[in-house]
Motif scaffolding. Structure first.
Motif, PDB file in Angstrom:
ATOM      1  N   MET A   1       0.815  -1.189   0.000  1.00  0.00           N
ATOM      2  CA  MET A   1       0.000   0.000   0.000  1.00  0.00           C
ATOM      3  C   MET A   1       0.861   1.257   0.000  1.00  0.00           C
ATOM      4  O   MET A   1       0.520   2.230  -0.624  1.00  0.00           O
ATOM      5  N   GLY A   2       2.000   1.227   0.675  1.00  0.00           N
ATOM      6  CA  GLY A   2       2.874   2.380   0.737  1.00  0.00           C
ATOM      7  C   GLY A   2       3.398   2.791  -0.625  1.00  0.00           C
ATOM      8  O   GLY A   2       3.547   3.975  -0.918  1.00  0.00           O
ATOM      9  N   LYS A   3       3.688   1.808  -1.489  1.00  0.00           N
ATOM     10  CA  LYS A   3       4.194   2.120  -2.820  1.00  0.00           C
ATOM     11  C   LYS A   3       3.129   2.824  -3.654  1.00  0.00           C
ATOM     12  O   LYS A   3       3.438   3.725  -4.423  1.00  0.00           O
ATOM     13  N   VAL A   4       1.882   2.435  -3.484  1.00  0.00           N
ATOM     14  CA  VAL A   4       0.798   3.058  -4.240  1.00  0.00           C
ATOM     15  C   VAL A   4       0.626   4.505  -3.802  1.00  0.00           C
ATOM     16  O   VAL A   4       0.477   5.411  -4.630  1.00  0.00           O
ATOM     17  N   VAL A   5       0.652   4.745  -2.503  1.00  0.00           N
ATOM     18  CA  VAL A   5       0.514   6.106  -1.984  1.00  0.00           C
ATOM     19  C   VAL A   5       1.680   6.963  -2.454  1.00  0.00           C
ATOM     20  O   VAL A   5       1.486   8.107  -2.884  1.00  0.00           O
ATOM     21  N   PHE A   6       2.889   6.421  -2.397  1.00  0.00           N
ATOM     22  CA  PHE A   6       4.062   7.162  -2.856  1.00  0.00           C
ATOM     23  C   PHE A   6       3.921   7.523  -4.325  1.00  0.00           C
ATOM     24  O   PHE A   6       4.142   8.660  -4.720  1.00  0.00           O
ATOM     25  N   LEU A   7       3.536   6.559  -5.151  1.00  0.00           N
ATOM     26  CA  LEU A   7       3.406   6.791  -6.585  1.00  0.00           C
ATOM     27  C   LEU A   7       2.345   7.850  -6.865  1.00  0.00           C
ATOM     28  O   LEU A   7       2.556   8.748  -7.677  1.00  0.00           O
ATOM     29  N   TYR A   8       1.235   7.774  -6.171  1.00  0.00           N
ATOM     30  CA  TYR A   8       0.160   8.742  -6.367  1.00  0.00           C
ATOM     31  C   TYR A   8       0.620  10.150  -6.005  1.00  0.00           C
ATOM     32  O   TYR A   8       0.394  11.094  -6.753  1.00  0.00           O
ATOM     33  N   ARG A   9       1.278  10.290  -4.863  1.00  0.00           N
ATOM     34  CA  ARG A   9       1.759  11.610  -4.437  1.00  0.00           C
ATOM     35  C   ARG A   9       2.797  12.158  -5.405  1.00  0.00           C
ATOM     36  O   ARG A   9       2.760  13.323  -5.789  1.00  0.00           O
ATOM     37  N   SER A  10       3.740  11.319  -5.784  1.00  0.00           N
ATOM     38  CA  SER A  10       4.798  11.755  -6.675  1.00  0.00           C
ATOM     39  C   SER A  10       4.230  12.212  -8.019  1.00  0.00           C
ATOM     40  O   SER A  10       4.610  13.266  -8.542  1.00  0.00           O
ATOM     41  N   LEU A  11       3.308  11.440  -8.565  1.00  0.00           N
ATOM     42  CA  LEU A  11       2.696  11.819  -9.831  1.00  0.00           C
ATOM     43  C   LEU A  11       1.851  13.080  -9.685  1.00  0.00           C
ATOM     44  O   LEU A  11       1.817  13.920 -10.587  1.00  0.00           O
ATOM     45  N   ALA A  12       1.192  13.218  -8.560  1.00  0.00           N
ATOM     46  CA  ALA A  12       0.378  14.411  -8.327  1.00  0.00           C
ATOM     47  C   ALA A  12       1.259  15.658  -8.281  1.00  0.00           C
ATOM     48  O   ALA A  12       0.918  16.693  -8.876  1.00  0.00           O
ATOM     49  N   TYR A  13       2.400  15.583  -7.603  1.00  0.00           N
ATOM     50  CA  TYR A  13       3.324  16.720  -7.541  1.00  0.00           C
ATOM     51  C   TYR A  13       3.860  17.065  -8.928  1.00  0.00           C
ATOM     52  O   TYR A  13       3.927  18.220  -9.322  1.00  0.00           O
ATOM     53  N   ARG A  14       4.251  16.041  -9.677  1.00  0.00           N
ATOM     54  CA  ARG A  14       4.809  16.280 -11.009  1.00  0.00           C
ATOM     55  C   ARG A  14       3.760  16.851 -11.962  1.00  0.00           C
ATOM     56  O   ARG A  14       4.058  17.755 -12.746  1.00  0.00           O
ATOM     57  N   ASN A  15       2.532  16.336 -11.898  1.00  0.00           N
ATOM     58  CA  ASN A  15       1.474  16.855 -12.763  1.00  0.00           C
ATOM     59  C   ASN A  15       1.119  18.290 -12.391  1.00  0.00           C
ATOM     60  O   ASN A  15       0.896  19.122 -13.274  1.00  0.00           O
ATOM     61  N   ALA A  16       1.060  18.579 -11.112  1.00  0.00           N
ATOM     62  CA  ALA A  16       0.769  19.941 -10.673  1.00  0.00           C
ATOM     63  C   ALA A  16       1.870  20.894 -11.136  1.00  0.00           C
ATOM     64  O   ALA A  16       1.580  22.005 -11.595  1.00  0.00           O
ATOM     65  N   ALA A  17       3.120  20.463 -11.035  1.00  0.00           N
ATOM     66  CA  ALA A  17       4.235  21.296 -11.476  1.00  0.00           C
ATOM     67  C   ALA A  17       4.137  21.560 -12.974  1.00  0.00           C
ATOM     68  O   ALA A  17       4.346  22.690 -13.430  1.00  0.00           O
ATOM     69  N   ALA A  18       3.813  20.539 -13.755  1.00  0.00           N
ATOM     70  CA  ALA A  18       3.688  20.718 -15.204  1.00  0.00           C
ATOM     71  C   ALA A  18       2.538  21.655 -15.548  1.00  0.00           C
ATOM     72  O   ALA A  18       2.673  22.517 -16.429  1.00  0.00           O
ATOM     73  N   ASP A  19       1.415  21.520 -14.862  1.00  0.00           N
ATOM     74  CA  ASP A  19       0.266  22.399 -15.116  1.00  0.00           C
ATOM     75  C   ASP A  19       0.604  23.853 -14.799  1.00  0.00           C
ATOM     76  O   ASP A  19       0.298  24.762 -15.574  1.00  0.00           O
ATOM     77  N   ILE A  20       1.235  24.073 -13.661  1.00  0.00           N
ATOM     78  CA  ILE A  20       1.585  25.441 -13.262  1.00  0.00           C
ATOM     79  C   ILE A  20       2.611  26.033 -14.219  1.00  0.00           C
ATOM     80  O   ILE A  20       2.521  27.204 -14.601  1.00  0.00           O
ATOM     81  N   LEU A  21       3.564  25.227 -14.649  1.00  0.00           N
ATOM     82  CA  LEU A  21       4.571  25.720 -15.581  1.00  0.00           C
ATOM     83  C   LEU A  21       3.940  26.078 -16.922  1.00  0.00           C
ATOM     84  O   LEU A  21       4.283  27.095 -17.522  1.00  0.00           O
TER      85      LEU A  21
END
Length: 73
Positions: A1-21
């Protein structure tokens, strides 16, 4: 379960960064654009830091600084 949460958070941060950029690129040059770019960079760095803390990213040899030798004399 920890890997799924990590992956979700990491992708969320990267997608948010791309959207803002992408939004920052559409803004005229100025303080608001610079702030948006700094925010996007901070989100990208946060995703990288979390990946490092989780032990998911190997050390990149290009980013390591060569160690200088001791000064003789």
């Amino acid at each position: 379960m920890g890997k799924v949460v990590f992956l979700y958070r990491s992708l969320a941060y990267r997608n948010a960064a791309a959207d803002i950029l992408n939004k920052a690129r559409k803004l005229p040059r100025g303080a608001e654009r610079s702030a948006a770019r700094r925010y996007a960079k901070a989100l990208r760095d946060l995703a990288r830091t979390e990946a490092w803390l989780e032990g998911r990213v190997a050390r990149d040899p290009r980013t390591t600084q060569p160690m200088s030798g001791a000064a003789s004399g």
